[in-house]
Write a protein that holds these residues in place. Structure first.
Motif, PDB file in Angstrom:
ATOM      1  N   LYS A  13     142.864  84.273  62.286  1.00 47.83           N
ATOM      2  CA  LYS A  13     142.124  83.182  62.911  1.00 47.83           C
ATOM      3  C   LYS A  13     141.472  83.689  64.192  1.00 47.83           C
ATOM      4  O   LYS A  13     142.107  84.376  64.981  1.00 47.83           O
ATOM      5  CB  LYS A  13     143.048  82.001  63.232  1.00 47.83           C
ATOM      6  N   TYR A  15     138.736  82.509  67.559  1.00 50.21           N
ATOM      7  CA  TYR A  15     138.040  81.476  68.324  1.00 50.21           C
ATOM      8  C   TYR A  15     136.891  82.135  69.084  1.00 50.21           C
ATOM      9  O   TYR A  15     137.133  83.031  69.896  1.00 50.21           O
ATOM     10  CB  TYR A  15     138.984  80.794  69.322  1.00 50.21           C
ATOM     11  N   ALA A  20     142.821  85.411  67.384  1.00 44.40           N
ATOM     12  CA  ALA A  20     144.100  84.848  67.824  1.00 44.40           C
ATOM     13  C   ALA A  20     145.213  85.267  66.875  1.00 44.40           C
ATOM     14  O   ALA A  20     146.365  85.421  67.286  1.00 44.40           O
ATOM     15  CB  ALA A  20     144.014  83.329  67.892  1.00 44.40           C
ATOM     16  N   THR A  46     148.838  79.343  67.649  1.00 44.98           N
ATOM     17  CA  THR A  46     147.824  79.265  66.585  1.00 44.98           C
ATOM     18  C   THR A  46     148.490  79.250  65.215  1.00 44.98           C
ATOM     19  O   THR A  46     148.079  78.500  64.319  1.00 44.98           O
ATOM     20  CB  THR A  46     146.845  80.441  66.695  1.00 44.98           C
ATOM     21  N   LYS A  49     149.822  75.822  64.622  1.00 44.29           N
ATOM     22  CA  LYS A  49     148.739  74.872  64.343  1.00 44.29           C
ATOM     23  C   LYS A  49     148.235  74.995  62.910  1.00 44.29           C
ATOM     24  O   LYS A  49     147.854  73.997  62.290  1.00 44.29           O
ATOM     25  CB  LYS A  49     147.591  75.083  65.323  1.00 44.29           C
ATOM     26  N   GLN A 403     142.476  75.226  74.744  1.00 40.21           N
ATOM     27  CA  GLN A 403     142.559  76.295  73.750  1.00 40.21           C
ATOM     28  C   GLN A 403     143.510  77.411  74.159  1.00 40.21           C
ATOM     29  O   GLN A 403     143.794  78.301  73.372  1.00 40.21           O
ATOM     30  CB  GLN A 403     141.164  76.884  73.491  1.00 40.21           C
TER      31      GLN A 403
END
Length: 514
Positions: A13, A15, A20, A46, A49, A403
């Motif tokens: 992932k 951003y 991340a 992360t 999430k 974030q």
């Protein structure tokens, strides 16, 4: 071979182009407590999430009982058997305990139309009692509860009836950060019951002693990657710290750079207000003074009186020999105070604003031309400079604070406190929920500030932090300073005895003057 209850493979992932997660992997089995550790910014949040369906992974696979899942929404995660207990409280303060407990679930109804409030309260009381939580009134507003009790309510919510979606995997993110020792013990008993029932627990914590005590295995992440997985019985604290940081890090605090100067910087006489009763206290220039006490002893309230967040009913405050008026927080910042609150998200940050905006928030007037016209370039340069000084891990100062990981959010709060080179720094649980690497960075900053002549008042429930970082410790009981002791030669058992007011332990340190 047994199929894992949860399998994560190759999870990625990014951003805004900043990775991340970089191929993270993990296996969690039924009847297992599996600790997930890593510095703030390592990728733990992360990963959680993605399991919660709040963030979609760019690549990789998540499987439950061997079946690959596409977790795109929280509802999908819930029906897959996940339950989450988060470090940061997400409560609705103006609703009751019962209403918060049953958020997202249908309320019992009377005649199929109206909410049946007595029945809702009865069910809430039963849910709390099932976890031996009998001291919380379900009809109270959440805003009236202490932080630890609010966390207990959130924990109880995770154990409510399954509504057709049986709970299999519990993900706990720093669940004891706001709990007392007795409340933590209650949670550990709950975890043991879950394990006995065959559930799997993914336990995220920075508290090494907890992990070594309750976990069966540990996985360590660093820079978005899985570094190592091992059985707890086969590793030491030093092993875990080295995996987390990529370097050997002794469990020690940074050495003092200079001794406190003899002159008094902050002088408090007869200070009283909500939760504080006739406090006398003095702090020397360059001194770090700790505040210890049981929950509710007045530590948090004393700091709020000093920063002007609560009204003073009696007493006086002198800074650098100058008597201060009954100011508000804005005035206190201008007078040379800075404050790091206990609840960084609720009291210290504007989550939707950028790193830069949060950093300069109390300093807008000081950075403006003639106190009116803002200097945008100066604001940005100062925020960027402080971000480097606190070793902030972020894409840039324009990145939204929401974030960031918890430790990096805390560093933003510290950057704000340092911007105006404060004379007096007020800290309320400054390393709560912060990993060993970020904690060492924060303590190093405190050493630098004290060496430059700043006074520091540090309220903490972390006994090693108090002993390792302070020159003296003030013991509070029932809103008063009961005694003040020199930290040199003090150990945790002696400090704990002082906090409880137990005079029976041998070799207790002598009380010294305020």
């Amino acid at each position: 071979m047994t199929t894992p209850a949860l399998s994560i493979a190759g999870l990625c992932k990014s951003y805004a182009g900043v990775p991340a997660l970089r191929g993270a992997r993990l296996e969690l089995f039924s009847s297992e407590v599996h600790a997930l550790m890593g510095e703030n910014g390592a990728g733990k949040s992360t990963l959680i999430k993605t399991l919660a369906g709040a963030v979609a992974a760019d690549a990789g696979e998540i499987a439950v009982d061997g079946q690959a899942l596409a977790l795109q929404t929280p509802s999908q995660s819930h029906h897959a058997g996940f339950r989450f207990i988060h470090q940061e409280l997400s409560v609705i303060p103006h609703l009751s305990v019962a209403e918060n407990l049953f958020l997202g679930r249908p309320y019992p109804q009377r005649f199929g139309l109206l909410a049946h409030w007595p029945e809702l309260n009865r069910r809430a009381r039963a849910a709390l009692s099932a976890l031996s939580i009998d001291h919380i009134d379900p009809s109270l507003k959440m805003a009236r509860l202490a932080t630890g009790d609010q966390m207990l309510v959130k924990i109880a919510a995770a154990f409510l009836g399954d509504d057709g979606a049986p709970a299999r995997i519990y993900v706990m993110d720093e669940p004891t950060a706001a709990l007392t020792d007795s409340e933590s013990e209650r949670l550990f008993a709950i975890i043991a019951r879950l394990k006995a029932r065959g559930c799997a627990v993914l336990y995220v914590s920075h508290r090494m002693d907890e992990v070594m005590r309750i976990a069966d295995r540990v996985t360590v992440m660093r820079d978005g990657e899985t570094v190592s997985t091992a059985a707890i019985a086969d590793v030491t604290k030093a092993d875990i710290i080295e995996w987390m940081t990529g370097r050997t890090l002794a469990e020690a605090f940074p050495q003092r750079l200079a001794s406190p100067l003899p002159e008094t910087l902050l002088d408090i006489h007869g200070l009283s207000g909500a939760g504080v009763d006739t406090v006398d206290l003095s702090i020397r220039r360059g001194e770090i003074l700790g505040i210890a006490g049981l929950s509710g002893a007045g530590q948090n309230e004393l700091l709020k009186l000093l920063i002007g967040a609560e009204p003073i009913t009696a007493g006086e405050i002198r800074l650098d020999g100058r008597k201060l008026g009954r100011g508000d927080p804005a005035r206190r910042w201008q007078e040379g105070f800075a404050y790091v609150p206990r609840e960084r998200r609720r009291e210290g940050l504007v989550a939707g604003a950028s790193i830069g905006q949060n950093t300069i928030l109390p300093h807008l007037k000081a950075l403006a031309r003639a106190g009116i016209f803002r200097k945008r370039k100066l604001e940005q340069s100062r925020a960027a400079e402080l971000g480097k000084r606190v070793r902030l891990k972020a894409a840039g100062i324009d990145q939204p604070v929401r974030q960031l990981s918890g430790g990096n959010q805390q560093k933003v709060v510290f950057a704000r406190a340092m911007l105006a080179s404060p004379k007096m720094l007020l800290l309320d649980e400054p390393s709560r929920g912060v990993d060993v690497g970020a904690k060492f960075d924060i303590h190093t900053l405190l050493r630098e500030l004290s060496a430059a002549g700043a006074g520091i008042l540090l309220a903490s429930t972390d006994l090693p932090e108090l002993i390792g970082m302070t020159d003296r410790i003030a013991i509070m009981r029932a809103g008063r300073i009961a005694e003040i002791v020199e930290t040199a030669g003090l150990d945790q058992a002696q400090l704990l005895a002082l906090i409880f007011g137990d005079g029976n332990l041998d070799a207790q340190p002598r009380t010294v003057g305020a």
